[in-house]
Design an enzyme around this catalytic site. Structure first.
Site, short mmCIF file in Angstrom:
data_model
loop_
_atom_site.label_atom_id
_atom_site.label_comp_id
_atom_site.label_asym_id
_atom_site.label_seq_id
_atom_site.Cartn_x
_atom_site.Cartn_y
_atom_site.Cartn_z
N HIS A 1 0.79 -1.23 0.00
CA HIS A 1 0.00 0.00 0.00
C HIS A 1 0.82 1.28 0.00
O HIS A 1 0.29 2.35 -0.20
CB HIS A 1 -0.94 0.02 1.21
CG HIS A 1 -0.22 0.33 2.49
ND1 HIS A 1 0.49 -0.61 3.17
CD2 HIS A 1 -0.09 1.48 3.19
CE1 HIS A 1 1.02 -0.05 4.25
NE2 HIS A 1 0.69 1.22 4.29
C1 UD1 Z 1 -1.66 5.89 5.80
C2 UD1 Z 1 -0.32 6.32 6.40
C3 UD1 Z 1 0.66 5.17 6.33
C4 UD1 Z 1 0.07 3.91 6.96
C5 UD1 Z 1 -1.27 3.61 6.32
C6 UD1 Z 1 -1.92 2.40 6.96
C7 UD1 Z 1 0.27 8.70 6.11
C8 UD1 Z 1 1.13 9.65 5.39
N1 UD1 Z 1 0.27 7.43 5.66
O1 UD1 Z 1 -1.44 5.61 4.43
O2 UD1 Z 1 1.83 5.53 7.04
O3 UD1 Z 1 0.97 2.84 6.76
O4 UD1 Z 1 -2.13 4.75 6.49
O5 UD1 Z 1 -3.00 1.93 6.22
O6 UD1 Z 1 -0.39 9.08 7.06
N2 UD1 Z 1 -8.71 5.66 1.31
C9 UD1 Z 1 -9.94 5.07 1.23
N3 UD1 Z 1 -10.59 4.81 2.41
C10 UD1 Z 1 -10.09 5.12 3.62
C11 UD1 Z 1 -8.83 5.74 3.68
C12 UD1 Z 1 -8.14 5.99 2.52
O7 UD1 Z 1 -10.44 4.77 0.16
O8 UD1 Z 1 -10.73 4.84 4.64
C13 UD1 Z 1 -7.96 5.89 0.05
C14 UD1 Z 1 -8.13 7.29 -0.50
O9 UD1 Z 1 -8.09 7.21 -1.88
C15 UD1 Z 1 -6.90 8.00 0.01
C16 UD1 Z 1 -5.85 6.89 -0.05
O10 UD1 Z 1 -6.57 5.70 0.29
O11 UD1 Z 1 -6.55 9.11 -0.73
C17 UD1 Z 1 -4.69 7.08 0.88
O12 UD1 Z 1 -5.12 7.26 2.23
P1 UD1 Z 1 -4.19 8.05 3.28
O13 UD1 Z 1 -4.85 8.05 4.60
O14 UD1 Z 1 -3.79 9.37 2.71
O15 UD1 Z 1 -2.89 7.20 3.31
P2 UD1 Z 1 -2.64 5.62 3.40
O16 UD1 Z 1 -2.11 5.19 2.10
O17 UD1 Z 1 -3.82 4.91 3.95
#
Ligand code: UD1
Length: 357
Positions: A205
């Site tokens: 991820h």
């Molecule tokens: C975040 C953390 C990472 C951690 C990971 C665990 C940061 C910079 N990164 O990464 O360190 O390892 O969480 O999972 O804080 N999205 C959904 N549903 C959700 C949440 C996210 O669809 O409930 C999608 C969205 O398109 C979003 C993308 O995932 O833009 C990324 O989510 P984000 O919270 O920015 O970062 P993670 O990749 O989850």
């Protein structure tokens, strides 16, 4: 004594569970603030339910966005929450945008901040998490370190006086969950028609593995060519990036599957022939369960897993194939991640340390 925990992303809910139990056992008031960074039920609510945390006291509902937008929205929203609750400690977890936002917000309001899982370093400045953890460690008043290596990193940065080695709270929750699922076979086996030891379990991820289409394709190709089925527990980020880049996540040996609840993940990991991941938590869980791990990254914060040979770093398709088919690593009784009592020590440390200012 009032402790206010700020969490927002999946691994933080796992770390919150043993801390919450330890605050209850110590009779400490514990306020839980969810930033809303993760909001899909399978990335959020299910952890609160399965791990017996209850529901957050405050939910900021921040959601997704660019780093600046997301972190800024959390900062803006936290002032009022801290002002209302005026805790003795704000406790922040790990290295996400929720971590750094809560640490900054608290120090600006002169509320003591403790960082759980302090001192981890990848020394890879391309990772957003590396900046989050360095900034948080230097802002925080108390650094609760999970390992001796983390203690040493903090000492090198002049932070020894604020550091306490408490162990790793993920060990606490893992041991409890492992014992709970031990008797029941993984639900994944029945669902996908797999048998124990006949498949690899994978999660990918991280931004550095998913954002560049060539990189993501190389990893997907590598997994699709492995000698056993590979169940990819696909985080929404990898699903979204694969769709954008036109990369099929179910192909060859590779089977994409929605993320699992924590107990199901542990059961599925236990029954697997090996784990292929870029998650920090899963590398450690693999080691603690003594399942061989292959980490798709150029470095790891959890260096002990590599030194003890239960984890191998691999990046090209060829390196991944070689790593997953390596002989079983040597048995070890080493316990670099503590004894399963880190959360109690963390809460006792918070109780015993008072910060003035
Ligand atoms: C975040 C953390 C990472 C951690 C990971 C665990 C940061 C910079 N990164 O990464 O360190 O390892 O969480 O999972 O804080 N999205 C959904 N549903 C959700 C949440 C996210 O669809 O409930 C999608 C969205 O398109 C979003 C993308 O995932 O833009 C990324 O989510 P984000 O919270 O920015 O970062 P993670 O990749 O989850």
């Amino acid at each position: 004594m009032k402790i206010l925990s700020v969490v927002g992303a999946r691994p933080q809910f796992v770390k919150l569970a043993p801390i919450h139990s330890a605050t209850l056992a110590a009779g400490v008031e514990h306020v839980i603030v969810h930033t809303g960074q993760h909001y899909d039920p399978m990335l959020s609510d299910i952890f609160f339910e399965d791990l017996g945390i209850g529901v957050p006291d405050v939910h900021l509902g921040v959601g997704s966005g660019s780093h600046g937008v997301q972190t800024g929205a959390m900062l803006a929203a936290l002032d009022a929450v801290f002002d209302e609750h005026r805790p003795d400690w704000v406790l922040v977890y790990g290295d996400t945008n929720s971590t750094v936002a809560a640490a900054l917000s608290a120090v600006k309001m002169h509320i003591p901040v403790a960082h759980l899982e302090a001192g981890l370093r990848s020394f890879n400045r391309r990772m957003p998490e590396e900046h989050n953890r360095v900034i948080t460690d230097h802002a925080a008043d108390l650094l609760l370190a999970p390992t001796q290596v983390a203690v040493e990193h903090l000492a090198h940065e002049g932070l020894a006086e604020r550091t306490v080695l408490v162990g790793d709270v993920m060990t606490d929750v893992l041991y409890v969950t492992r014992d709970k699922v031990a008797a029941a076979p993984s639900r994944l086996l029945a669902e996908l028609g797999l048998t124990a030891g006949s498949y690899y379990l994978s999660t990918i991820h991280r931004a550095e593995n998913t954002d560049d289409p060539a990189r993501l394709l190389e990893i997907v190709k590598g997994l699709a060519e492995l000698d056993k089925p590979v169940v990819l527990l696909a985080h929404p980020r990898v699903v979204a990036k694969a769709a954008t880049h036109g990369i099929e996540l179910t192909q060859g040996s590779l089977i994409a599957h929605p993320p699992l609840a924590y107990p199901d993940l542990i059961a599925a990991a236990l029954a697997s022939a090996g784990i292929v991941t870029d998650s920090g938590g899963l590398q450690k869980e693999a080691f603690l369960l003594r399942v061989p791990c292959t980490t798709v990254r150029t470095e790891t914060e959890w260096v002990e897993t590599v030194e003890l040979k239960w984890n191998v770093l691999a990046n090209s398709a060829e390196e991944i194939a070689t790593a997953v088919t390596r002989p079983r690593p040597p048995e070890t009784h080493a316990a670099p991640y503590g004894d399963g009592d880190a959360a109690t020590r963390a809460v006792q440390t918070l109780l015993s340390k008072r910060v003035t200012g």
